[in-house]
Scaffold this motif. Structure first.
Motif, PDB file in Angstrom:
ATOM      1  N   SER A 152      37.539  34.803  43.317  1.00 62.04           N
ATOM      2  CA  SER A 152      36.655  36.262  44.237  1.00 62.04           C
ATOM      3  C   SER A 152      36.821  37.283  44.342  1.00 62.04           C
ATOM      4  N   LYS A 153      38.188  37.285  44.619  1.00 67.43           N
ATOM      5  CA  LYS A 153      39.035  38.485  44.866  1.00 67.43           C
ATOM      6  C   LYS A 153      39.299  39.051  43.348  1.00 67.43           C
ATOM      7  N   HIS A 154      39.610  40.547  43.894  1.00 73.36           N
ATOM      8  CA  HIS A 154      39.742  41.216  42.308  1.00 73.36           C
ATOM      9  C   HIS A 154      40.579  42.912  43.037  1.00 73.36           C
ATOM     10  N   ALA A 155      41.452  42.922  42.532  1.00 77.08           N
ATOM     11  CA  ALA A 155      42.207  43.669  42.157  1.00 77.08           C
ATOM     12  C   ALA A 155      42.390  44.673  41.447  1.00 77.08           C
ATOM     13  N   VAL A 156      42.881  45.656  41.833  1.00 77.45           N
ATOM     14  CA  VAL A 156      42.371  47.802  41.613  1.00 77.45           C
ATOM     15  C   VAL A 156      43.526  48.845  41.378  1.00 77.45           C
ATOM     16  N   ARG A 157      44.894  48.795  39.848  1.00 76.50           N
ATOM     17  CA  ARG A 157      45.901  49.840  40.035  1.00 76.50           C
ATOM     18  C   ARG A 157      45.291  51.064  40.480  1.00 76.50           C
ATOM     19  N   VAL A 158      45.650  51.906  41.297  1.00 78.29           N
ATOM     20  CA  VAL A 158      45.247  53.433  41.859  1.00 78.29           C
ATOM     21  C   VAL A 158      46.331  53.456  41.940  1.00 78.29           C
ATOM     22  N   ASN A 159      46.103  55.489  41.761  1.00 74.37           N
ATOM     23  CA  ASN A 159      47.428  56.274  41.928  1.00 74.37           C
ATOM     24  C   ASN A 159      46.796  56.819  43.627  1.00 74.37           C
ATOM     25  N   GLN A 160      47.524  56.894  44.510  1.00 76.52           N
ATOM     26  CA  GLN A 160      46.759  57.140  46.877  1.00 76.52           C
ATOM     27  C   GLN A 160      48.124  58.002  46.139  1.00 76.52           C
ATOM     28  N   GLY A 161      48.059  59.371  46.682  1.00 75.30           N
ATOM     29  CA  GLY A 161      49.251  59.987  47.379  1.00 75.30           C
ATOM     30  C   GLY A 161      50.754  60.043  46.736  1.00 75.30           C
ATOM     31  N   GLY A 162      50.708  59.852  45.081  1.00 76.84           N
ATOM     32  CA  GLY A 162      51.710  59.375  44.404  1.00 76.84           C
ATOM     33  C   GLY A 162      52.583  58.726  44.237  1.00 76.84           C
ATOM     34  N   LYS A 163      51.762  57.473  44.992  1.00 74.36           N
ATOM     35  CA  LYS A 163      52.492  55.957  44.636  1.00 74.36           C
ATOM     36  C   LYS A 163      51.653  55.462  43.835  1.00 74.36           C
ATOM     37  N   GLN A 164      51.894  54.159  43.486  1.00 71.31           N
ATOM     38  CA  GLN A 164      50.538  53.552  42.557  1.00 71.31           C
ATOM     39  C   GLN A 164      50.812  51.960  43.593  1.00 71.31           C
ATOM     40  N   ILE A 165      49.583  51.883  44.032  1.00 76.11           N
ATOM     41  CA  ILE A 165      48.605  50.799  44.931  1.00 76.11           C
ATOM     42  C   ILE A 165      48.340  49.915  44.444  1.00 76.11           C
ATOM     43  N   THR A 166      47.884  48.465  44.866  1.00 79.58           N
ATOM     44  CA  THR A 166      47.024  47.815  44.050  1.00 79.58           C
ATOM     45  C   THR A 166      45.945  47.377  45.206  1.00 79.58           C
ATOM     46  N   LEU A 167      44.732  47.410  45.305  1.00 76.57           N
ATOM     47  CA  LEU A 167      43.489  47.185  45.665  1.00 76.57           C
ATOM     48  C   LEU A 167      42.622  46.590  45.773  1.00 76.57           C
ATOM     49  N   TRP A 168      42.578  45.386  46.602  1.00 78.80           N
ATOM     50  CA  TRP A 168      41.543  44.052  46.918  1.00 78.80           C
ATOM     51  C   TRP A 168      40.248  44.056  46.947  1.00 78.80           C
ATOM     52  N   ALA A 169      39.944  43.333  46.499  1.00 76.48           N
ATOM     53  CA  ALA A 169      38.059  43.192  47.141  1.00 76.48           C
ATOM     54  C   ALA A 169      37.322  42.021  46.663  1.00 76.48           C
ATOM     55  N   ASP A 170      36.803  41.939  47.792  1.00 73.80           N
ATOM     56  CA  ASP A 170      35.749  40.713  47.415  1.00 73.80           C
ATOM     57  C   ASP A 170      34.982  40.751  46.473  1.00 73.80           C
ATOM     58  N   MET A 171      34.407  39.923  44.883  1.00 77.42           N
ATOM     59  CA  MET A 171      33.581  39.706  44.108  1.00 77.42           C
ATOM     60  C   MET A 171      32.320  40.207  45.110  1.00 77.42           C
ATOM     61  N   LYS A 172      32.110  39.818  45.759  1.00 73.86           N
ATOM     62  CA  LYS A 172      30.604  39.591  46.300  1.00 73.86           C
ATOM     63  C   LYS A 172      30.219  40.974  47.289  1.00 73.86           C
ATOM     64  N   THR A 173      30.861  41.457  47.474  1.00 75.06           N
ATOM     65  CA  THR A 173      30.718  42.690  48.588  1.00 75.06           C
ATOM     66  C   THR A 173      31.630  43.734  47.467  1.00 75.06           C
ATOM     67  N   ALA A 174      32.343  44.408  46.484  1.00 72.97           N
ATOM     68  CA  ALA A 174      33.274  44.717  45.897  1.00 72.97           C
ATOM     69  C   ALA A 174      31.949  45.807  45.146  1.00 72.97           C
ATOM     70  N   PRO A 175      32.408  47.013  45.313  1.00 75.28           N
ATOM     71  CA  PRO A 175      31.655  48.674  44.637  1.00 75.28           C
ATOM     72  C   PRO A 175      31.795  48.165  43.267  1.00 75.28           C
ATOM     73  N   ARG A 176      30.353  48.291  42.703  1.00 70.47           N
ATOM     74  CA  ARG A 176      30.462  47.915  40.958  1.00 70.47           C
ATOM     75  C   ARG A 176      31.739  48.815  40.692  1.00 70.47           C
ATOM     76  N   LYS A 177      32.125  50.165  41.037  1.00 74.42           N
ATOM     77  CA  LYS A 177      33.087  50.894  40.208  1.00 74.42           C
ATOM     78  C   LYS A 177      34.456  50.223  40.535  1.00 74.42           C
ATOM     79  N   HIS A 178      34.412  49.246  41.834  1.00 75.52           N
ATOM     80  CA  HIS A 178      35.867  48.471  41.594  1.00 75.52           C
ATOM     81  C   HIS A 178      36.082  47.259  40.871  1.00 75.52           C
ATOM     82  N   MET A 179      34.566  46.190  40.446  1.00 72.51           N
ATOM     83  CA  MET A 179      34.651  45.698  39.532  1.00 72.51           C
ATOM     84  C   MET A 179      34.976  46.036  38.673  1.00 72.51           C
TER      85      MET A 179
END
Length: 156
Positions: free
Chosen positions: A73-100
């Motif tokens: 159900s839930k999927h993670a994406v690692r991104v750099n934000q403000g010079g730090k690597q963070i992990t953003l989670w989203a639900d597959m049913k509502t996540a934007p296509r780019k996230h998935m």
């Protein structure tokens, strides 16, 4: 100054040097480290532990899709934000296509990385134990995936 990961690796080495039983679980080593005051939780550790527990729970959340397949159900994406690597989670049913797209791509790269490391580990082990029959490693998962999918369909 050692990184936190290096500090954890040192705790493992100290556990080994202390003659503690091996193989061991991480929990066994952690209990030993706490008893010996080699690791003391800090306030930030509580938040980090909660975040890790939450991430683990999100990775293990599944649902049945319209065809009855068990999917994460839930999927993670690692991104750099403000010079730090963070992990953003989203639900597959509502996540934007780019996230998935990013989540699937990053998971595939993790699998490739695991296979590369496993291949190196097996090659090294085989070289160090040249007097024994080499361990064979097959990295073509086509049949494994097909069998697992068939098993899922048969169970449904």
């Amino acid at each position: 100054m050692a990184t936190y990961t290096e500090q954890m690796q040192k705790i493992w080495r100290l556990y080994e040097e202390d003659g503690q039983p091996l193989p061991a679980t991480a929990r066994d080593v952690a209990a030993w480290a706490v008893r010996n005051k080699l690791w003391v939780p800090q306030p930030a550790d509580v938040i980090a532990q909660c975040a890790e527990d939450l991430s683990r729970a999100l990775r293990e959340e599944y649902h049945k899709d319209k065809r009855g397949r068990r999917v994460r159900s839930k999927h993670a994406v690692r991104v750099n934000q403000g010079g730090k690597q963070i992990t953003l989670w989203a639900d597959m049913k509502t996540a934007p296509r780019k996230h998935m797209e990013m989540a699937f791509s990053q998971r595939r790269q993790q699998i490739v990385g695991d296979c590369v490391q496993l291949s190196r580990d097996v090659a090294s082990y085989n070289e160090e134990h040249a007097d024994q029959q080499p361990i064979q490693l097959v990295l073509d998962f086509t049949d494994d995936v097909r069998e697992a999918e068939f098993g899922d369909e048969a169970a449904a």
